[in-house]
Design an enzyme around this catalytic site. Sequence first.
Site, PDB file in Angstrom:
ATOM      1  N   THR A  13       2.173   3.155  13.583  1.00 13.42           N
ATOM      2  CA  THR A  13       2.212   4.643  13.357  1.00 13.42           C
ATOM      3  C   THR A  13       0.701   4.975  12.631  1.00 13.42           C
ATOM      4  OG1 THR A  13       4.460   4.583  12.951  1.00 13.42           O
ATOM      5  CG2 THR A  13       3.336   6.560  12.298  1.00 13.42           C
ATOM      6  N   GLY A 185       8.316   9.041  12.896  1.00  9.28           N
ATOM      7  CA  GLY A 185       7.203   8.142  12.203  1.00  9.28           C
ATOM      8  C   GLY A 185       7.152   8.132  10.842  1.00  9.28           C
ATOM      9  N   LYS A 203       5.630   4.337  -5.368  1.00  9.11           N
ATOM     10  CA  LYS A 203       4.602   5.288  -5.545  1.00  9.11           C
ATOM     11  C   LYS A 203       4.283   5.775  -6.947  1.00  9.11           C
ATOM     12  CE  LYS A 203       5.119   6.874  -0.842  1.00  9.11           C
ATOM     13  NZ  LYS A 203       5.806   7.536   0.135  1.00  9.11           N
TER      14      LYS A 203
HETATM   15  P1  NDP Z   1       4.330   0.623  11.570  1.00  6.18           P
HETATM   16  O1  NDP Z   1       5.559  -0.493  11.447  1.00  6.18           O
HETATM   17  O2  NDP Z   1       4.102   1.506  12.335  1.00  6.18           O
HETATM   18  O3  NDP Z   1       3.169  -0.497  12.040  1.00  6.18           O
HETATM   19  C1  NDP Z   1       2.802  -1.861  11.337  1.00  6.18           C
HETATM   20  C2  NDP Z   1       1.774  -2.463  12.348  1.00  6.18           C
HETATM   21  O4  NDP Z   1       1.278  -3.807  11.704  1.00  6.18           O
HETATM   22  C3  NDP Z   1       2.019  -2.887  13.650  1.00  6.18           C
HETATM   23  O5  NDP Z   1       1.032  -2.474  14.676  1.00  6.18           O
HETATM   24  C4  NDP Z   1       2.257  -4.413  13.845  1.00  6.18           C
HETATM   25  O6  NDP Z   1       1.991  -5.166  14.866  1.00  6.18           O
HETATM   26  C5  NDP Z   1       1.543  -4.809  12.573  1.00  6.18           C
HETATM   27  N1  NDP Z   1       1.748  -6.189  12.171  1.00  6.18           N
HETATM   28  C6  NDP Z   1       2.953  -6.031  11.197  1.00  6.18           C
HETATM   29  N2  NDP Z   1       2.995  -7.285  10.654  1.00  6.18           N
HETATM   30  C7  NDP Z   1       1.893  -7.989  11.176  1.00  6.18           C
HETATM   31  C8  NDP Z   1       1.401  -9.175  11.049  1.00  6.18           C
HETATM   32  N3  NDP Z   1       1.986 -10.149  10.278  1.00  6.18           N
HETATM   33  N4  NDP Z   1       0.445  -9.801  11.631  1.00  6.18           N
HETATM   34  C9  NDP Z   1      -0.350  -8.726  12.121  1.00  6.18           C
HETATM   35  N5  NDP Z   1      -0.029  -7.514  12.695  1.00  6.18           N
HETATM   36  C10 NDP Z   1       1.050  -7.281  11.868  1.00  6.18           C
HETATM   37  O7  NDP Z   1       3.849   0.675  10.007  1.00  6.18           O
HETATM   38  P2  NDP Z   1       3.014   2.107   9.510  1.00  6.18           P
HETATM   39  O8  NDP Z   1       1.871   2.375  10.257  1.00  6.18           O
HETATM   40  O9  NDP Z   1       4.151   3.022   9.403  1.00  6.18           O
HETATM   41  O10 NDP Z   1       2.587   1.823   8.177  1.00  6.18           O
HETATM   42  C11 NDP Z   1       1.628   0.959   7.721  1.00  6.18           C
HETATM   43  C12 NDP Z   1       1.550   0.945   6.374  1.00  6.18           C
HETATM   44  O11 NDP Z   1       0.965   2.174   5.874  1.00  6.18           O
HETATM   45  C13 NDP Z   1       2.706   0.459   5.506  1.00  6.18           C
HETATM   46  O12 NDP Z   1       2.356  -0.194   4.439  1.00  6.18           O
HETATM   47  C14 NDP Z   1       3.168   1.861   5.149  1.00  6.18           C
HETATM   48  O13 NDP Z   1       3.882   1.850   4.074  1.00  6.18           O
HETATM   49  C15 NDP Z   1       2.013   2.825   5.036  1.00  6.18           C
HETATM   50  N6  NDP Z   1       2.394   4.093   5.083  1.00  6.18           N
HETATM   51  C16 NDP Z   1       2.855   4.394   6.259  1.00  6.18           C
HETATM   52  C17 NDP Z   1       3.004   5.975   6.464  1.00  6.18           C
HETATM   53  C18 NDP Z   1       3.656   6.642   7.405  1.00  6.18           C
HETATM   54  O14 NDP Z   1       3.871   7.843   7.399  1.00  6.18           O
HETATM   55  N7  NDP Z   1       4.381   5.677   8.612  1.00  6.18           N
HETATM   56  C19 NDP Z   1       2.348   6.903   5.142  1.00  6.18           C
HETATM   57  C20 NDP Z   1       1.776   5.890   4.118  1.00  6.18           C
HETATM   58  C21 NDP Z   1       1.558   4.755   4.280  1.00  6.18           C
HETATM   59  P3  NDP Z   1       2.953  -4.997  16.300  1.00  6.18           P
HETATM   60  O15 NDP Z   1       2.793  -3.286  16.748  1.00  6.18           O
HETATM   61  O16 NDP Z   1       2.183  -5.752  17.405  1.00  6.18           O
HETATM   62  O17 NDP Z   1       4.350  -5.446  15.771  1.00  6.18           O
HETATM   63  N1  HSE Z   2       8.127   6.278   4.553  1.00  5.82           N
HETATM   64  C1  HSE Z   2       7.205   6.866   3.836  1.00  5.82           C
HETATM   65  C2  HSE Z   2       7.731   8.398   3.367  1.00  5.82           C
HETATM   66  C3  HSE Z   2       5.866   7.033   4.246  1.00  5.82           C
HETATM   67  O1  HSE Z   2       8.619   8.708   4.209  1.00  5.82           O
HETATM   68  O2  HSE Z   2       7.240   8.960   2.672  1.00  5.82           O
HETATM   69  C4  HSE Z   2       4.902   7.598   3.503  1.00  5.82           C
HETATM   70  O3  HSE Z   2       4.287   6.878   2.406  1.00  5.82           O
END
Ligand code: NDP
Ligand code: HSE
Length: 426
Positions: A13, A185, A203
Amino acid sequence: MKKIKVALLGAGTVGSQVARILLEDAVSLGQRIGADIELIGIAVRDVTSSRDWNAPASLYTTDAESLIDAADVVIELTGGIEPARTRILRALNAGKSVVSGNKALLAQHGAELQAAAKASGAQLSYEAAVAGAIPILRPLRDSLAGDQIQRVLGIMNGTTNYILDQMDTTGAQFSDALAQAQELGYAEADPTADVEGLDAAAKAAIVASLAFHSEFTLADVHCEGISAITAEDVQAAALDGYVIKLLAICERQGEGINIRVSPTLVPREHPLASVHDAYNAVFVQARDAGELMFYGPGAGGAPTASAVLGDFVSLARRMVLGGSGVPESTYAGLCAVGMDEVVTRFAIGLRVEDKLGVLANVSRIFAEHGVSLQAVRQVKDRSGDSAVIRLVTHRASDISVRRTMAVVDSLESVREIISVVAVEGE
Ligand code: NDP
Ligand code: HSE
């Protein structure tokens, strides 16, 4: 011009939006930094997956370690503790600066990562870890560094705010609202972390560490989620003029800091009550600045990518100018204190036998424990011969209310304690 090579770990995401911005805005980002920037690769688990935004296929790799070794800056957006921790340490130990949005990791291993950054002179930035797009960590770390923070209170989880808001405004069921939040997402890979309050608790630990110049971890946070909140609770709150929000609160309590996350009643007219959808809002109460409010999108791909890119530009500028980042200060060494002495107001729901003297009996027990009642309302329970009593207390300590409730619970005429929820914002 100097060139800065960027490794991106994760293309979910948030990561896919970061890749898009790094590639589409490479020139203007480079101009802001004063260096050419190059995204040299994106580490994922499955290079064949289709993404929210697809970068050229040649950029995807499963070899995160080689990518880290070839980069100047690493952006970690994979989530979870391992292998994220080991990979970030690999980068920091080699003097490479890191941007991360991984609150779970930072709330548990922040001190270890900071120490590695300090030792090698690398920078570690994680604005995206708290409240998505909202700039809150840098204000706490920099803008308010000359003030004394007294209290931070806020909605720090978008998923639960979305769920509670849907339940309040559309009468949606918990499970339907959660499914929508996941589709949009907002939720973590395992939404239990959102729903049970752990994401907000992580957080809160990060915020408390910065606000109070001390080291706090997830284990220091008292945490209650929203999975026990029912449509009945939401409706009852609405009837009394409140809305239920999952609040994170970090505040001075005697010689220490109390950090807690719990479902809380907020008056309808309070600004936090009008934080809808997945928006977040953080109130900061500082000795000299007074009350500040930070508001904005707390989750989602592009908003969170904005915070990630902000960190990246900021640390890349410092790399161009020379000199390392400023380590976080933990000089205060304050300890976390538990819930016993936390003083707030409480809204309590009881299902009781509908007979003479029950309400008087319950009120007497509150009085005996020194818990003063501000409001009492009794309604007929549609489901039979019970009545529902809704009480709101004046300010009372958590322990005195817990002791009161233990005695109330033992009364034969009390069939069920429906809820005990803190009230804030009055
Ligand atoms: P997703 O689950 O959408 O994406 C995770 C990504 O990391 C995927 O592309 C996955 O690969 C890759 N990945 C996971 N494990 C591995 C590994 N062992 N080696 C290589 N690649 C890996 O996560 P988000 O984008 O939602 O979140 C990412 C981070 O940002 C998290 O720490 C989350 O807490 C943080 N965050 C998220 C927010 C949100 O709104 N979603 C907001 C704020 C922070 P593949 O696609 O191939 O499976
Ligand atoms: N899962 C988290 C939330 C993403 O819903 O706020 C942002 O950190």
